[in-house]
Design a protein around this motif. Structure first.
Motif, mmCIF file in Angstrom:
data_model
loop_
_atom_site.group_PDB
_atom_site.id
_atom_site.type_symbol
_atom_site.label_atom_id
_atom_site.label_comp_id
_atom_site.label_asym_id
_atom_site.label_seq_id
_atom_site.Cartn_x
_atom_site.Cartn_y
_atom_site.Cartn_z
ATOM 1 N N GLY A 1 7.453 6.782 4.943
ATOM 2 C CA GLY A 1 7.351 7.777 3.738
ATOM 3 C C GLY A 1 6.433 8.968 4.412
ATOM 4 N N GLY A 2 6.457 9.212 5.620
ATOM 5 C CA GLY A 2 5.820 10.376 5.902
ATOM 6 C C GLY A 2 6.746 11.381 6.386
ATOM 7 N N SER A 3 6.137 12.375 7.420
ATOM 8 C CA SER A 3 7.164 13.467 8.012
ATOM 9 C C SER A 3 7.766 13.007 9.126
ATOM 10 C CB SER A 3 6.286 14.663 8.202
ATOM 11 O OG SER A 3 5.396 14.522 8.993
ATOM 12 N N ILE B 1 0.813 -1.196 -0.110
ATOM 13 C CA ILE B 1 -0.048 0.080 -0.023
ATOM 14 C C ILE B 1 0.972 1.368 -0.125
ATOM 15 C CG2 ILE B 1 -1.633 1.227 1.028
ATOM 16 C CD1 ILE B 1 -2.638 -1.339 2.427
ATOM 17 N N VAL B 2 0.768 2.120 -1.109
ATOM 18 C CA VAL B 2 1.635 3.104 -1.173
ATOM 19 C C VAL B 2 0.564 4.563 -0.953
ATOM 20 C CG1 VAL B 2 3.251 4.533 -2.720
ATOM 21 C CG2 VAL B 2 3.265 2.166 -2.675
ATOM 22 N N ASN B 3 0.965 5.515 -0.231
ATOM 23 C CA ASN B 3 0.399 6.669 -0.240
ATOM 24 C C ASN B 3 1.204 7.756 -1.029
ATOM 25 O OD1 ASN B 3 -0.645 9.278 0.235
ATOM 26 N ND2 ASN B 3 -0.807 9.168 2.389
ATOM 27 N N PRO B 4 0.856 7.999 -2.236
ATOM 28 C CA PRO B 4 1.741 8.775 -3.244
ATOM 29 C C PRO B 4 1.692 10.219 -2.625
ATOM 30 C CG PRO B 4 -0.288 8.370 -4.287
ATOM 31 C CD PRO B 4 -0.305 7.698 -2.932
ATOM 32 N N ASN B 5 1.092 10.722 -1.778
ATOM 33 C CA ASN B 5 0.828 12.032 -1.239
ATOM 34 C C ASN B 5 1.735 12.127 0.104
ATOM 35 O OD1 ASN B 5 -0.828 12.985 -3.559
ATOM 36 N ND2 ASN B 5 -2.646 11.969 -2.445
ATOM 37 N N ALA B 6 2.305 11.078 0.510
ATOM 38 C CA ALA B 6 2.995 11.169 1.701
ATOM 39 C C ALA B 6 4.339 12.087 1.669
ATOM 40 C CB ALA B 6 3.381 9.789 2.295
ATOM 41 N N THR B 7 4.823 12.666 2.739
ATOM 42 C CA THR B 7 5.497 13.559 2.642
ATOM 43 C C THR B 7 6.952 13.070 1.869
ATOM 44 O OG1 THR B 7 4.867 14.733 4.604
ATOM 45 C CG2 THR B 7 7.279 15.434 4.195
#
Length: 323
Positions: free
Chosen positions: A95-97, A6-12
């Motif tokens: 993948g986030g901040s 699962i990839v969140n393409p909008n993550a920081t």
């Protein structure tokens, strides 16, 4: 091994290059399906689908919010009997901040290094290695590392609003937002009461953090440690402030940033390793779970659930070598 990525393409901190590297690495070891989140709640939907398909592993490449959604998508609450017997294990590539959950597990913050670490851990698991961790429940939702009422919830709400307006959730923005919300919150009287098994009630509290691990969060590379005696293998930690005066707050904050943190103060209530806590407020107060603002509540029950989630992560004794 069947795996959903699962990839969140909008993550920081996700990039196309990192996503391709991760997918290629997993394809060499597993039967891989890749899905990108497209809206809020999509990670939960994808995780639920993976569980119904009896996939062996779900790997999340995103921030703490995406990880939280994923877990709440496939892991049933203890009081819910939905007939689901199959539970995938969870892997995380930051993948986030802040990536608090992943870093607290001992996963390296750099996504490329974390990808190599994940592949090595999967190989070790094939020869018998595995890890199970406890989680917390708040407001009938799982949380992985932190929940809280008051100040940190107000900060999360403000950051969520900033993100909606196109502003990145940088450490500097968190610091500025925390200072601004602190001076707003100190105008109000304390409204929170804590009720903890085998403890006297704690009254006149301004804000409280409930943690499932240590640290509470990170400021860039510096861990912020509210409850150093709390871990994924223990109960919950409770940190509650009974003052909004500037000097006592600065004194406690300094302790939180120390390498040997053991925060203590006359105006601080702190306890590690408790099974549950009920927080009551005389008027609705903000609630955050894993960094996401949930809403306002008068009563929230927090409960520790031990050894409920299988994760691909270093064992506790090796965490300190991976931070």
């Amino acid at each position: 091994m069947r795996t959903l990525l699962i990839v969140n393409p909008n993550a920081t901190s996700t990039t196309p290059a990192t996503r391709d590297l991760l997918a290629h690495a997993l394809e060499s070891r597993t039967q891989l399906t890749v899905a990108h989140t497209q809206h809020r709640g999509h990670a939960a939907e994808l995780a639920q689908w993976a569980a119904t398909q009896e996939m062996d592993l779900i790997v999340v490449h995103g921030g703490d919010g995406t990880v939280n959604e994923t877990i709440n998508g496939f892991l049933p609450l203890p009081q819910v009997d939905d007939g689901q017997a199959w539970l995938p294990r969870l892997g995380v590539i930051p993948g986030g901040s802040a990536n608090v959950f992943a870093r607290a597990l001992g996963i390296r913050p750099d996504p490329v290094v974390a990808t190599n670490q994940l592949i090595d851990l999967l190989s070790e698991r094939a020869s018998g290695g595995d890890r199970r961790i406890g989680l917390g429940i708040a407001d009938d939702r799982w949380f992985t590392f932190s929940a809280g009422v008051g100040l940190d919830a107000d900060v999360c709400e403000a950051i969520d609003n900033s993100r909606a307006n196109g502003h990145a959730a940088t450490p500097a923005r968190y610091v500025r937002t925390t200072i601004r919300q602190f001076f707003r919150a100190r105008r109000k009287p304390p409204s929170v009461t804590l009720r903890i098994p085998d403890h006297e009630s704690v009254t006149e509290v301004y804000y409280a953090f409930v943690t499932n691990t240590d640290p509470w969060t990170y400021l860039d590379g510096t861990p912020v440690r509210t409850n150093p005696g709390t871990a994924f293998e223990t109960g919950l930690g409770v940190f509650a402030m009974r003052t909004m005066r500037v000097l006592p707050t600065l004194w406690v904050t300094r302790q939180l940033l120390a390498s040997d943190a053991d925060p203590k103060a006359r105006t601080l209530f702190r306890v590690d390793d408790v099974p549950s806590v009920r927080i009551e407020a005389s008027e609705p107060i903000g609630l955050q779970i894993d960094g996401d603002f949930i809403g306002r509540r008068n009563v929230v029950d927090f409960t520790a659930v031990p050894q409920v989630l299988g994760v691909v992560a270093p064992r506790p004794e090796s965490r300190r070598h991976n931070r």
